[in-house]
Design an enzyme around this catalytic site. Structure first.
Site, PDB file in Angstrom:
ATOM      1  N   ASN A 246       0.945  -1.807  -0.236  1.00 36.11           N
ATOM      2  CA  ASN A 246       0.148   0.117  -0.062  1.00 36.11           C
ATOM      3  C   ASN A 246       1.179   1.261  -0.462  1.00 36.11           C
ATOM      4  OD1 ASN A 246      -1.410   1.989   0.129  1.00 36.11           O
ATOM      5  ND2 ASN A 246      -2.732   1.015   2.350  1.00 36.11           N
TER       6      ASN A 246
ATOM      7  N   ARG B  15      -2.532  -1.741  -2.916  1.00 41.89           N
ATOM      8  CA  ARG B  15      -3.856  -1.401  -2.976  1.00 41.89           C
ATOM      9  C   ARG B  15      -3.822  -0.540  -3.847  1.00 41.89           C
ATOM     10  NH1 ARG B  15      -6.400   1.137   2.292  1.00 41.89           N
ATOM     11  NH2 ARG B  15      -8.184   1.320   1.453  1.00 41.89           N
TER      12      ARG B  15
ATOM     13  N   HIS C 104     -13.192   1.972   0.626  1.00 43.45           N
ATOM     14  CA  HIS C 104     -12.842   1.032   1.878  1.00 43.45           C
ATOM     15  C   HIS C 104     -13.631  -0.159   1.033  1.00 43.45           C
ATOM     16  CE1 HIS C 104     -13.235   3.822   4.899  1.00 43.45           C
ATOM     17  NE2 HIS C 104     -11.968   3.985   4.590  1.00 43.45           N
TER      18      HIS C 104
ATOM     19  N   ARG D 284     -12.524  13.950   9.102  1.00 42.63           N
ATOM     20  CA  ARG D 284     -12.882  14.543   8.007  1.00 42.63           C
ATOM     21  C   ARG D 284     -14.342  15.020   8.545  1.00 42.63           C
ATOM     22  NH1 ARG D 284     -11.735   9.771   4.107  1.00 42.63           N
ATOM     23  NH2 ARG D 284      -9.400   9.546   5.674  1.00 42.63           N
TER      24      ARG D 284
ATOM     25  N   GLU E  45      -7.273  -6.119   5.454  1.00 46.75           N
ATOM     26  CA  GLU E  45      -7.840  -6.108   3.688  1.00 46.75           C
ATOM     27  C   GLU E  45      -6.567  -6.519   3.117  1.00 46.75           C
ATOM     28  OE1 GLU E  45      -8.220  -1.369   5.768  1.00 46.75           O
ATOM     29  OE2 GLU E  45      -9.271  -0.995   3.590  1.00 46.75           O
TER      30      GLU E  45
END
Ligand code: AMP
Length: 407
Positions: A7, A97, A186, A247, A390
């Site tokens: 990633n 990813r 996601h 956020r 993940e």
């Protein structure tokens, strides 16, 4: 099969080397993080997981670019003492990813020149992630020329959404000409959680309906019908939807012009404020759920309000997704907050008893890292906590692609 999962971010590379057969038979041989790439001091944290006691190596030295960073990873993985393999050629595939490829790919793909061109084409829609994701792929192609490279897109799982869920009510040309639409993110986690929920319930995935709540630093929810995503809370970027660590989630777009007029902020400063200075942090100063819960328990009104707003937004999405799905088999919590914060889960479930959501406080409070259910006995709706993974999902999909599409 030994699969390296990568990633690559703008100044970091996370990696995990797995030896895997399937979702239930795998070993994480090593994992780590290269950070502060391009800064005056760089750091590599490498964990070797071969023995019962995890061995950790921390290296501090400047890392000028991703290529040098990945070269350090290869050196550590193959080091006679710190490493877990004797030769980089033992790695049979590399899974990357990748944030977004819009509507181009609705599934994981083997990297080709066309795939790289598509990732580049989506730079404007994923400016912080797609460029370093592509650099990660190019560096891995150089360092592992023998191994197939596979791209796993964060948006892919959400490609099954119907048009009514993914189109915004704005001039249609914005979609046609500029590809503006809800993509969702996601996706790898929501997909993994859908399969894990089906496994937990002992149902085929294509007969399982759930609402998945991925609550970490970034938060998103998905409505999943018969194993497929039919709606999700993040939008064209990962800013829309739930209240997150830093956020804002949903906000009236007209508020931006108003605040920019009042403060003199430009659009870049506004985007920065909505992404990095809002959410829990904007409301109460802290973006870590543990700190927010503790401050609220110690009497901070701001922290309590932040917690209330965080939970209330999720409740509204639960209501919406229960309306969207004809039947809900489970509501599944996952990621840092979803898996670990009993107070956050309690806050989210409180007041939703009329929807069949009846939390058992004792089960909710018992700390465990195992998959488990936390609803009251006899409650109509199952409330599950399932750890997400993940990296495992990326490794599994990489293995599947390599086996199903030989060169
Ligand atoms: P993630 O992005 O999945 O790593 O999740 C980060 C979020 O999970 C932060 O808000 C953390 O405060 C929260 N978190 C992680 N561990 C715990 C824990 N043991 N208890 C409560 N919250 C936690």
């Amino acid at each position: 099969m030994k699969i390296l999962v990568i990633n690559a971010g703008s100044s970091s590379i996370k990696y995990q080397l797995m030896d895997l057969e399937d979702a239930h038979n795998y070993t994480v041989l090593a994992s780590g993080l290269v950070e502060k790439i391009g800064e005056s001091t760089g750091r590599v944290i490498h964990r070797k997981n071969m023995s019962a006691v995890e061995e950790k190596v921390v290296e501090e030295a400047p890392i000028p670019d991703h290529r040098k960073g990945m070269a350090r990873v290869v050196a550590l993985l193959t080091d006679p003492v710190k490493g877990v393999i004797s030769d980089a050629r033992e790695i049979e595939g590399v899974g990357h990813r990748v944030l977004s490829c819009g509507e181009v790919y609705s599934d994981t793909v083997r990297v080709t020149p066309e795939v790289k061109a598509s990732i580049r084409d989506f730079f404007p829609l994923g400016p912080l992630h797609n460029p370093p994701n592509l650099v990660g792929i190019e560096v891995a192609e150089e360092l592992f020329p023998h191994a197939p490279q596979v791209a796993v897109f964060d948006t892919a799982f959400h490609q099954t959404m119907p048009r009514k869920a993914y189109l915004y009510a704005v001039p249609y040309e914005w979609y046609k000409d500029y590809r503006l639409r809800r993509y969702g993110f996601h996706g790898t986690s929501h997909k993994y959680i859908a399969q894990e929920t089906a496994n937990y319930l002992g149902k085929p995935l294509d007969q399982t309906n759930l609402i998945s709540l991925h609550l970490g630093n970034g938060c998103s929810m998905s409505a999943i019908r018969n194993g497929k995503c039919v709606d999700t809370s993040m939008g064209v970027t990962p800013l829309e939807g739930l209240v997150m660590g830093t956020r804002s989630g949903d906000i009236d777009p007209a508020a931006l012009q108003y605040i920019m007029g009042q403060t003199g902020m430009d659009i870049q400063q506004m985007t920065d404020a909505l992404n990095k200075k809002s959410g829990l942090k904007g409301l109460c100063g802290g973006n870590d759920m543990r700190e927010v819960v503790e401050a609220a328990a110690n009497g901070s009104n701001r922290a309590q309000t932040a917690l209330d707003i965080f939970a209330y937004r999720i409740q509204k999405y639960i209501g919406a997704y229960m309306a969207v799905l004809p039947r809900v088999d489970a509501l599944t919590f996952t990621a840092g907050i979803g898996e670990n914060s009993a107070p956050a889960r309690e806050h989210i479930c409180r007041g939703l008893e009329h929807l069949g959501i009846r939390l058992d406080l004792e089960k909710n409070n018992s700390p465990s890292r195992q998959p488990r259910e936390i609803q009251q006995d006899g409650a109509p709706l199952k409330l599950l906590i399932l750890p997400t993974n993940e990296e495992l999902q990326i490794a599994l999909e990489t293995k599947d692609i390599i086996l199903s599409t030989p060169t």
